[in-house]
Write an enzyme that holds these catalytic residues in place. Structure first.
Site, PDB file in Angstrom:
ATOM      1  N   TYR A 170      39.479  26.700  51.184  1.00 40.35           N
ATOM      2  CA  TYR A 170      37.964  26.588  50.933  1.00 40.35           C
ATOM      3  C   TYR A 170      37.331  24.927  50.197  1.00 40.35           C
ATOM      4  CZ  TYR A 170      40.213  31.691  50.819  1.00 40.35           C
ATOM      5  OH  TYR A 170      40.884  33.063  51.263  1.00 40.35           O
TER       6      TYR A 170
ATOM      7  N   SER B 291      38.012  40.507  49.438  1.00 36.72           N
ATOM      8  CA  SER B 291      36.432  40.609  48.705  1.00 36.72           C
ATOM      9  C   SER B 291      36.235  42.244  48.772  1.00 36.72           C
ATOM     10  CB  SER B 291      35.139  40.597  50.445  1.00 36.72           C
ATOM     11  OG  SER B 291      35.964  39.186  50.831  1.00 36.72           O
ATOM     12  N   PRO B 292      36.843  42.775  47.757  1.00 30.88           N
ATOM     13  CA  PRO B 292      37.130  44.216  47.103  1.00 30.88           C
ATOM     14  C   PRO B 292      35.910  44.554  46.378  1.00 30.88           C
ATOM     15  CG  PRO B 292      38.397  43.298  45.948  1.00 30.88           C
ATOM     16  CD  PRO B 292      37.952  42.061  46.897  1.00 30.88           C
ATOM     17  N   LEU B 293      34.770  43.167  46.025  1.00 30.63           N
ATOM     18  CA  LEU B 293      33.737  43.658  45.505  1.00 30.63           C
ATOM     19  C   LEU B 293      32.749  43.331  46.416  1.00 30.63           C
ATOM     20  CD1 LEU B 293      33.958  42.011  42.680  1.00 30.63           C
ATOM     21  CD2 LEU B 293      34.073  44.333  42.645  1.00 30.63           C
ATOM     22  N   GLY B 294      33.044  43.559  47.774  1.00 30.38           N
ATOM     23  CA  GLY B 294      31.778  43.445  49.003  1.00 30.38           C
ATOM     24  C   GLY B 294      31.214  41.984  48.558  1.00 30.38           C
ATOM     25  N   ARG B 295      31.278  41.149  48.593  1.00 33.16           N
ATOM     26  CA  ARG B 295      31.424  39.741  48.311  1.00 33.16           C
ATOM     27  C   ARG B 295      30.045  39.540  47.643  1.00 33.16           C
ATOM     28  NH1 ARG B 295      33.033  36.937  53.058  1.00 33.16           N
ATOM     29  NH2 ARG B 295      33.707  38.394  54.261  1.00 33.16           N
ATOM     30  N   GLY B 296      30.137  40.918  46.434  1.00 34.11           N
ATOM     31  CA  GLY B 296      29.338  40.882  45.600  1.00 34.11           C
ATOM     32  C   GLY B 296      28.482  42.155  45.331  1.00 34.11           C
ATOM     33  N   PHE B 297      28.030  42.369  46.401  1.00 39.31           N
ATOM     34  CA  PHE B 297      27.158  43.771  46.480  1.00 39.31           C
ATOM     35  C   PHE B 297      27.619  44.905  46.384  1.00 39.31           C
ATOM     36  CE2 PHE B 297      25.305  47.618  49.305  1.00 39.31           C
ATOM     37  CZ  PHE B 297      23.837  47.119  49.164  1.00 39.31           C
TER      38      PHE B 297
HETATM   39  N1  NAP Z   1      41.603  35.913  53.814  1.00 36.32           N
HETATM   40  C1  NAP Z   1      40.093  35.573  54.338  1.00 36.32           C
HETATM   41  O1  NAP Z   1      40.094  35.549  55.295  1.00 36.32           O
HETATM   42  C2  NAP Z   1      40.003  36.389  52.605  1.00 36.32           C
HETATM   43  C3  NAP Z   1      38.115  36.517  53.104  1.00 36.32           C
HETATM   44  C4  NAP Z   1      37.212  35.918  52.336  1.00 36.32           C
HETATM   45  C5  NAP Z   1      37.954  36.387  51.235  1.00 36.32           C
HETATM   46  N2  NAP Z   1      39.413  35.927  50.535  1.00 36.32           N
HETATM   47  C6  NAP Z   1      39.875  35.621  49.495  1.00 36.32           C
HETATM   48  O2  NAP Z   1      39.648  37.347  48.796  1.00 36.32           O
HETATM   49  C7  NAP Z   1      38.800  36.918  47.272  1.00 36.32           C
HETATM   50  C8  NAP Z   1      37.559  37.407  46.784  1.00 36.32           C
HETATM   51  O3  NAP Z   1      37.034  37.672  47.191  1.00 36.32           O
HETATM   52  P1  NAP Z   1      35.424  37.336  48.135  1.00 36.32           P
HETATM   53  O4  NAP Z   1      35.053  36.217  46.731  1.00 36.32           O
HETATM   54  O5  NAP Z   1      34.728  36.839  49.205  1.00 36.32           O
HETATM   55  O6  NAP Z   1      34.736  38.385  47.732  1.00 36.32           O
HETATM   56  P2  NAP Z   1      34.303  39.384  46.123  1.00 36.32           P
HETATM   57  O7  NAP Z   1      35.526  39.288  44.784  1.00 36.32           O
HETATM   58  O8  NAP Z   1      34.262  41.107  46.833  1.00 36.32           O
HETATM   59  O9  NAP Z   1      32.871  39.057  45.722  1.00 36.32           O
HETATM   60  C9  NAP Z   1      32.689  37.915  45.414  1.00 36.32           C
HETATM   61  C10 NAP Z   1      31.477  37.800  44.949  1.00 36.32           C
HETATM   62  O10 NAP Z   1      30.996  39.184  43.261  1.00 36.32           O
HETATM   63  C11 NAP Z   1      30.907  38.495  42.294  1.00 36.32           C
HETATM   64  N3  NAP Z   1      31.138  39.148  41.091  1.00 36.32           N
HETATM   65  C12 NAP Z   1      33.048  39.332  41.041  1.00 36.32           C
HETATM   66  N4  NAP Z   1      32.817  39.526  39.707  1.00 36.32           N
HETATM   67  C13 NAP Z   1      31.599  40.103  39.384  1.00 36.32           C
HETATM   68  C14 NAP Z   1      31.343  41.074  39.019  1.00 36.32           C
HETATM   69  N5  NAP Z   1      32.376  42.027  38.078  1.00 36.32           N
HETATM   70  N6  NAP Z   1      29.961  41.603  38.827  1.00 36.32           N
HETATM   71  C15 NAP Z   1      29.351  41.086  39.628  1.00 36.32           C
HETATM   72  N7  NAP Z   1      29.001  40.486  40.394  1.00 36.32           N
HETATM   73  C16 NAP Z   1      31.087  39.877  40.572  1.00 36.32           C
HETATM   74  C17 NAP Z   1      30.758  36.843  42.194  1.00 36.32           C
HETATM   75  O11 NAP Z   1      29.908  36.020  42.127  1.00 36.32           O
HETATM   76  P3  NAP Z   1      30.191  34.648  40.817  1.00 36.32           P
HETATM   77  O12 NAP Z   1      30.049  33.849  42.330  1.00 36.32           O
HETATM   78  O13 NAP Z   1      29.428  34.465  40.692  1.00 36.32           O
HETATM   79  O14 NAP Z   1      30.813  35.161  39.716  1.00 36.32           O
HETATM   80  C18 NAP Z   1      30.802  36.526  44.379  1.00 36.32           C
HETATM   81  O15 NAP Z   1      29.491  36.099  44.239  1.00 36.32           O
HETATM   82  C19 NAP Z   1      37.835  35.278  47.776  1.00 36.32           C
HETATM   83  O16 NAP Z   1      38.066  34.478  46.303  1.00 36.32           O
HETATM   84  C20 NAP Z   1      39.708  34.684  48.917  1.00 36.32           C
HETATM   85  O17 NAP Z   1      40.221  33.960  47.171  1.00 36.32           O
HETATM   86  C21 NAP Z   1      39.625  36.018  51.687  1.00 36.32           C
END
Ligand code: NAP
Length: 335
Positions: free
Chosen positions: A56, A224-230
């Site tokens: 990262y 990515s529990p928020l579906g990458r924000g979607f």
């Molecule tokens: N093991 C792996 O291969 C792998 C792969 C991917 C991710 N990960 C880990 O999993 C973590 C979480 O996954 P992710 O970051 O990919 O996706 P996510 O948690 O599904 O979504 C992140 C996105 O959602 C937005 N967001 C967060 N909270 C929100 C809310 N309450 N309302 C509106 N939008 C919101 C964030 O915006 P902002 O950025 O503007 O705050 C960002 O764009 C990562 O940070 C990483 O540590 C691991």
């Protein structure tokens, strides 16, 4: 905040993914000072399960997490990862390296960047098909014996790989993508989505690794529990900045994105019944998959952090869960 247990230690039921503070989403909003403050705010709220990884930002994120926890290291459970190497920071191209030499070297580098004596949870980010899993995992187990790492985890593996590793050294955690629109880890029949090319699990689906964790004393960590924000309902158009990972992701292309908004409609309806936000419903759905599940939603904003932390207190009903379990299958593969 309600807690869950990781390897005998209570941690906030909702963790924090730190990746987006360094790369992947809306990178123009990156602000290291604000991110350090955000991680401290998380600890204040009881969000103690922190997730980072070497790739990262090619070390940037680990350094950030290390800076943030200085002076309060014991309040955090820090997870980082080995086995992926950044080839191009701009395109985020990565290659796998599961060689014992890489595992040992990258652990030393991570310890230095994190400014800590020991990593609480060390994941193999991806299995390297060119190296026997026993060799990679064996090297990771040596790090535990040397006192540099407390527990070991795997990411994006199938149940058979988890079993193979577990026979050598206990698997304390599996981290894989899990959300309302990506259910492969639950052993969804045929997989709602395909595993990405080159994955050891490609073609057959990973099996029910969430159940595997429950049966083997491991936690399951949905990424990515928020579906990458979607799934939060805030992404309604495919107008991402150049560096944003979603700009090249099949589910976020204009037509697919439009079709996928049908999923968000269901999430919004459930949220309205609870006076909750869609983000909270999406996270609470992962928490409802078992008491051993600890999601790590990612954010770089205080208001989102607080919103997400609130999901720990949201109890979805059986009717909610059945409605959420019947959302339409997503359009577009996950990678
Ligand atoms: N093991 C792996 O291969 C792998 C792969 C991917 C991710 N990960 C880990 O999993 C973590 C979480 O996954 P992710 O970051 O990919 O996706 P996510 O948690 O599904 O979504 C992140 C996105 O959602 C937005 N967001 C967060 N909270 C929100 C809310 N309450 N309302 C509106 N939008 C919101 C964030 O915006 P902002 O950025 O503007 O705050 C960002 O764009 C990562 O940070 C990483 O540590 C691991």
């Amino acid at each position: 905040m309600r807690t869950r247990t990781f390897a005998g230690t209570p941690v906030g039921a909702v963790g924090l993914g730190c990746m987006g503070m360094s790369w992947a989403y809306s990178e123009s909003e990156r602000d290291d000072t604000a991110s350090v403050e955000l991680i401290n705010e998380a600890l204040d709220l009881g969000v103690t399960f922190l997730d980072t990884a070497q790739p990262y930002g090619d070390g940037h994120n680990e350094t950030l997490v290390g800076r943030a926890v200085r002076g309060r290291r014991d309040e955090a459970v820090i997870a980082t990862k080995t086995g992926l190497v950044v080839e191009d920071l701009h395109t985020k191209a990565m290659r796998r390296d599961g060689s014992p030499e890489h595992v040992k070297r990258s652990a030393e580098d991570s310890l230095r960047r994190l400014g800590t004596e020991v990593i609480d949870l060390y994941y193999l980010h991806r299995v390297d098909p060119a190296v026997p899993l026993a060799d990679t995992w064996g090297a990771m187990a040596e790090l535990v014996a040397e006192g540099k790492v407390r527990r070991l985890g795997l990411s994006e593996v199938g149940a058979a790989q988890a079993g193979e590793a577990h026979a050598i050294h206990p698997v304390a955690a599996i981290q894989s993508e899990l959300s309302l629109w990506t259910r492969d880890a639950l052993g969804a029949p045929g997989g709602l989505t395909g595993a990405f090319p080159g994955d050891a699990t490609a073609g057959e689906g990973p099996g029910d690794v969430v159940a595997w964790c429950a049966g083997n004393g491991a936690v399951f960590v949905p990424f990515s529990p928020l579906g990458r924000g979607f799934l939060t309902g805030t992404v309604t158009a495919a107008d991402f900045e150049d560096s944003d990972f979603r700009g090249g992701n099949p589910r976020f292309q204009e037509e697919a994105l439009k079709a996928n908004l049908r999923i968000v409609d269901v999430v919004k309806a459930v949220a309205a019944r609870h006076g909750a936000t869609p983000a909270q419903v999406a996270i609470a759905w992962t928490l409802a998959q078992g008491p051993h599940v600890i999601p790590i939603p990612g954010t770089k904003k205080s208001r989102y952090l607080r919103d997400n932390a609130g999901a720990a207190e949201l109890d979805l009903t059986a009717a909610d869960l059945s409605e959420l379990d019947s959302v339409p299958a997503p359009v577009g593969s996950r990678y």
